[in-house]
Scaffold this motif. Structure first.
Motif, mmCIF file in Angstrom:
data_model
loop_
_atom_site.group_PDB
_atom_site.id
_atom_site.type_symbol
_atom_site.label_atom_id
_atom_site.label_comp_id
_atom_site.label_asym_id
_atom_site.label_seq_id
_atom_site.Cartn_x
_atom_site.Cartn_y
_atom_site.Cartn_z
ATOM 1 N N LEU A 60 0.818 -1.215 0.000
ATOM 2 C CA LEU A 60 0.000 0.000 0.000
ATOM 3 C C LEU A 60 0.851 1.264 0.000
ATOM 4 O O LEU A 60 0.515 2.251 -0.663
ATOM 5 C CB LEU A 60 -0.944 -0.005 1.197
ATOM 6 N N GLU A 61 1.964 1.253 0.735
ATOM 7 C CA GLU A 61 2.771 2.458 0.846
ATOM 8 C C GLU A 61 3.900 2.519 -0.174
ATOM 9 O O GLU A 61 4.234 3.588 -0.666
ATOM 10 C CB GLU A 61 3.345 2.576 2.260
ATOM 11 N N LEU A 62 4.489 1.367 -0.506
ATOM 12 C CA LEU A 62 5.653 1.364 -1.394
ATOM 13 C C LEU A 62 5.385 0.709 -2.742
ATOM 14 O O LEU A 62 6.274 0.666 -3.582
ATOM 15 C CB LEU A 62 6.822 0.638 -0.720
ATOM 16 N N GLY A 63 4.172 0.208 -2.955
ATOM 17 C CA GLY A 63 3.898 -0.557 -4.167
ATOM 18 C C GLY A 63 4.212 0.177 -5.450
ATOM 19 O O GLY A 63 4.687 -0.413 -6.420
ATOM 20 N N TYR A 64 3.938 1.474 -5.491
ATOM 21 C CA TYR A 64 4.178 2.254 -6.705
ATOM 22 C C TYR A 64 5.474 3.049 -6.650
ATOM 23 O O TYR A 64 5.706 3.918 -7.482
ATOM 24 C CB TYR A 64 3.010 3.206 -6.942
ATOM 25 N N THR A 65 6.321 2.779 -5.670
ATOM 26 C CA THR A 65 7.595 3.494 -5.583
ATOM 27 C C THR A 65 8.538 2.979 -6.652
ATOM 28 O O THR A 65 8.799 1.770 -6.734
ATOM 29 C CB THR A 65 8.225 3.302 -4.195
ATOM 30 N N GLN A 121 10.582 -3.318 -12.607
ATOM 31 C CA GLN A 121 9.932 -3.043 -11.321
ATOM 32 C C GLN A 121 8.436 -2.843 -11.526
ATOM 33 O O GLN A 121 8.046 -2.269 -12.534
ATOM 34 C CB GLN A 121 10.548 -1.784 -10.697
ATOM 35 N N PRO A 122 7.577 -3.333 -10.616
ATOM 36 C CA PRO A 122 7.912 -4.015 -9.363
ATOM 37 C C PRO A 122 8.102 -5.515 -9.498
ATOM 38 O O PRO A 122 8.642 -6.141 -8.603
ATOM 39 C CB PRO A 122 6.710 -3.697 -8.483
ATOM 40 N N GLY A 123 7.655 -6.151 -10.618
ATOM 41 C CA GLY A 123 7.856 -7.590 -10.766
ATOM 42 C C GLY A 123 6.765 -8.254 -11.575
ATOM 43 O O GLY A 123 6.039 -7.604 -12.328
ATOM 44 N N GLY A 124 6.639 -9.575 -11.404
ATOM 45 C CA GLY A 124 5.727 -10.373 -12.207
ATOM 46 C C GLY A 124 4.340 -10.488 -11.612
ATOM 47 O O GLY A 124 4.084 -10.126 -10.464
ATOM 48 N N GLY A 125 3.424 -11.016 -12.414
ATOM 49 C CA GLY A 125 2.029 -11.154 -12.013
ATOM 50 C C GLY A 125 1.188 -10.060 -12.644
ATOM 51 O O GLY A 125 1.668 -8.948 -12.889
ATOM 52 N N MET A 165 4.100 3.010 -13.357
ATOM 53 C CA MET A 165 5.428 3.517 -12.997
ATOM 54 C C MET A 165 6.149 4.078 -14.228
ATOM 55 O O MET A 165 6.704 5.176 -14.198
ATOM 56 C CB MET A 165 6.277 2.391 -12.410
ATOM 57 N N THR A 166 6.152 3.290 -15.291
ATOM 58 C CA THR A 166 6.845 3.712 -16.507
ATOM 59 C C THR A 166 6.207 4.968 -17.086
ATOM 60 O O THR A 166 6.902 5.903 -17.496
ATOM 61 C CB THR A 166 6.839 2.573 -17.538
ATOM 62 N N ALA A 167 4.874 5.015 -17.108
ATOM 63 C CA ALA A 167 4.187 6.196 -17.627
ATOM 64 C C ALA A 167 4.516 7.431 -16.793
ATOM 65 O O ALA A 167 4.662 8.540 -17.332
ATOM 66 C CB ALA A 167 2.679 5.958 -17.649
ATOM 67 N N ARG A 168 4.655 7.265 -15.487
ATOM 68 C CA ARG A 168 5.009 8.406 -14.631
ATOM 69 C C ARG A 168 6.412 8.920 -14.965
ATOM 70 O O ARG A 168 6.646 10.133 -14.996
ATOM 71 C CB ARG A 168 4.944 7.991 -13.159
ATOM 72 N N GLU A 169 7.346 7.990 -15.181
ATOM 73 C CA GLU A 169 8.703 8.424 -15.532
ATOM 74 C C GLU A 169 8.711 9.153 -16.874
ATOM 75 O O GLU A 169 9.409 10.153 -17.051
ATOM 76 C CB GLU A 169 9.647 7.216 -15.568
ATOM 77 N N ILE A 170 7.924 8.674 -17.817
ATOM 78 C CA ILE A 170 7.842 9.339 -19.121
ATOM 79 C C ILE A 170 7.208 10.712 -18.974
ATOM 80 O O ILE A 170 7.686 11.705 -19.551
ATOM 81 C CB ILE A 170 7.038 8.458 -20.109
ATOM 82 N N ALA A 171 6.139 10.813 -18.194
ATOM 83 C CA ALA A 171 5.488 12.105 -17.973
ATOM 84 C C ALA A 171 6.461 13.100 -17.356
ATOM 85 O O ALA A 171 6.495 14.288 -17.727
ATOM 86 C CB ALA A 171 4.263 11.928 -17.076
ATOM 87 N N ARG A 172 7.290 12.633 -16.429
ATOM 88 C CA ARG A 172 8.284 13.503 -15.795
ATOM 89 C C ARG A 172 9.343 13.915 -16.816
ATOM 90 O O ARG A 172 9.710 15.096 -16.905
ATOM 91 C CB ARG A 172 8.922 12.774 -14.616
#
Length: 552
Positions: free
Chosen positions: A167-172, A504-508, A518-525
């Protein structure tokens, strides 16, 4: 004003999810897929009236799916809360027959599955695994009453790991070592970095309970003896949001996501194998400028996202002269997950069939030793464990009338082992199906079998392009978690990003959707996307979706 362009290599769930987000961020996005249909590992096999999901079949965290179907053009929803409180509050979860939200239900139906799994032991006893604490305690009391107190203590430990780790670190996004070091003290305090099986053994004395509460990382390619205990959060992820099924199969979810992507203006190009990521030198920078297809066609773009296998992306698609960080030795040094043999079969229904379930875990006589054979020794053992999936118990549309469609999945070593699957594949498939017949899981299967096919690690290596025939990308272990896992923004090429189970964060399925965000956030930045687009509309909780549905 001209919209920037993006190419996504591969149409796995992570690639499609990222493409949807990029399209909503304001990029004109094209998915290029080497196969003749979408899905990647979630490809669909159809034969003789049967429909088989070839890959993932377990869906969790349905509000991740709902968020994708809620996106609009130029409305990216990247800064809304990832885990708003009302999504996981006990009193506000959707508990009806519909486990998809309002917008999901416009595209497909998602239904809950109970129990989550029936776990069979080698002595034919079983454990029905679900989210009901009363039922779970009753199952433990029946099989291992000495572990009831241990379960209560494990439950609290898993809750704490879930709260912090998911909940706290999942999207870090751990793009720097400092970002990783900042959370290590908390993880150490929770015991989340010790091996999962070691943590489980601290709370459970009975071997059966140790297996029940440690097997889940196998569903994302992890060895329960090696994955860090942070993966105990899987127990709470499933307990919190349940296990679900997309009517029509996971392939129906893939098709629905593609439909959403195309509605937003995105395009999909099939039979488009990427031979090379094109690179230009610009001063000290090496910049990804597009892709060259095996057909000879070249496609230019402002950025590239690879949903292909991590190792394949660097080893096959990028010239080694352009790789200062992800050099051959570095990429090959990373441990790859185990592989799989998957047998797809159709059979006639029969009155009085045993009460198997939608998801069945059938454990063999050995557990720790078998895991070591698969992951470390890389030998094909005489015994095996398997995941038997019979979706037609929920969705008869996947088979002709009077029949079931099923698959059984057996973890096996990846192709770094010395196994000739051309020589042993047929015999191994016979052995597994005979086991299901002889042990009474599907009695008389040999007589009523009407269709059979299978894939081996060679399929993962040759058709899907997975390095070493891995089934789940880079193996999730402590030294390949968070910052130490391949990064979603390439260190070697400007404008190149990665998404999916190898990053990151992994499989599933839920993790690859998280990876897409996560990737979209890095691209937006990196592209300084208009904050008004990034913020988008407010996040709607499942209860909001239900209220909208009632109004509609």
């Amino acid at each position: 004003m001209t919209r920037p362009t993006a190419i996504v290599i591969g149409s796995g769930i992570g690639g499609i999810a990222c493409a949807i987000r990029l399209q909503s961020l304001g990029f004109d996005t094209r998915i290029v897929e080497q196969l003749d249909d979408v899905g990647g590992r979630a490809y669909v096999r159809r034969a003789e009236g049967f429909t088989f999901d070839m890959g993932p079949t377990v869906l969790t965290v349905p509000h991740f799916i709902e968020e994708l179907f809620s996106l609009e053009r130029d409305v990216a929803m990247l800064t809304a809360p990832d885990f708003p409180a009302d999504v996981f509050a006990d009193g506000q979860r959707i508990r009806s027959g519909i486990s998809g939200g309002f917008n999901t239900s416009r595209y497909l139906d998602i239904v809950p599955i109970l129990p989550f799994y029936r776990i069979y032991f080698d002595d034919s006893t079983f454990f029905d695994y679900d989210a009901d604490p009363v039922n779970v305690r009753a199952q433990i009391a029946r099989l291992a009453p000495e572990d009831l107190d241990g379960y209560d203590r494990f439950h609290e430990a898993a809750r704490a790991i879930f709260q912090r780790g998911f909940l706290e670190l999942g999207y870090t996004y751990f793009g720097s070592l400092g970002s990783m070091l900042a959370v290590v003290p908390d993880l150490l305090k929770l015991g989340a970095v010790r091996p999962l099986f070691s943590l489980i053994s601290k709370y459970f004395k009975n071997d059966k309970m140790r297996q029940v509460f440690s097997f889940e990382p196998l569903l994302i390619g992890g060895n329960p003896l090696k994955v860090p205990a942070i993966y105990a959060m899987i127990h709470f992820v499933e307990k919190t949001w349940g296990v679900h099924y997309a009517m029509g199969g996971t392939g129906a979810l893939v098709k629905a996501l593609v439909a959403k992507f195309e509605e937003l203006g995105g395009t999909v190009q099939l039979n488009a194998e990427v031979a090379r990521i094109d690179v230009e030198k610009r001063g000290r920078q090496r910049v990804a400028t597009g892709v060259s297809l095996a057909s000879g066609e070249t496609l230019a773009a402002d950025l590239i996202v690879s949903n292909a296998d991590y190792a394949t992306t660097y080893l096959r698609l990028i010239d080694k002269a352009h790789r200062r960080i992800n050099r051959d030795a570095v990429v090959k040094f990373r441990k790859q997950s185990m592989s799989l043999m998957v047998i797809y079969f159709g059979y006639e229904k029969r009155d009085g069939d045993p009460d198997v379930r939608h998801h069945n875990i059938i454990l063999g006589p050995r557990y720790e030793e078998l895991l070591t054979d698969i992951f470390e020794r890389k030998v094909l053992a005489e015994d095996f464990s398997q995941y038997l999936h019979i979706p037609t118990l929920t969705d008869p549309s996947l088979a002709p009338p009077g029949h079931h469609a099923a698959y059984t999945l057996i973890p096996v070593p990846n192709t770094l082992g010395d196994i000739d699957w051309d020589a042993v594949g047929e015999g191994f498939a016979d052995k597994v199906l005979n086991f299901l017949d002889d042990r009474g899981y599907i009695p008389g299967l040999r007589e009523r079998l009407v269709y059979r096919s299978f894939v081996t690690p060679d399929y993962f290596a040759q058709t899907l392009g997975a390095y070493a025939g891995n089934g789940f990308g880079v193996e999730p272990r402590l030294t390949q978690t968070a910052f130490f896992r391949p990064h979603n923004r390439s260190e070697d090429l400007t404008n190149l990003y990665l998404v999916g189970q190898g990053t990151q964060p992994g499989g599933g399925t839920p993790s690859v959707m998280m990876s897409a965000k996560m990737t979209a956030r890095e691209i937006a930045r990196d592209y300084a996307v208009d904050p008004r687009i990034v913020a988008g509309m407010g996040y709607l909780s499942p209860m909001d979706f239900e209220r909208q549905a009632h109004v509609a």
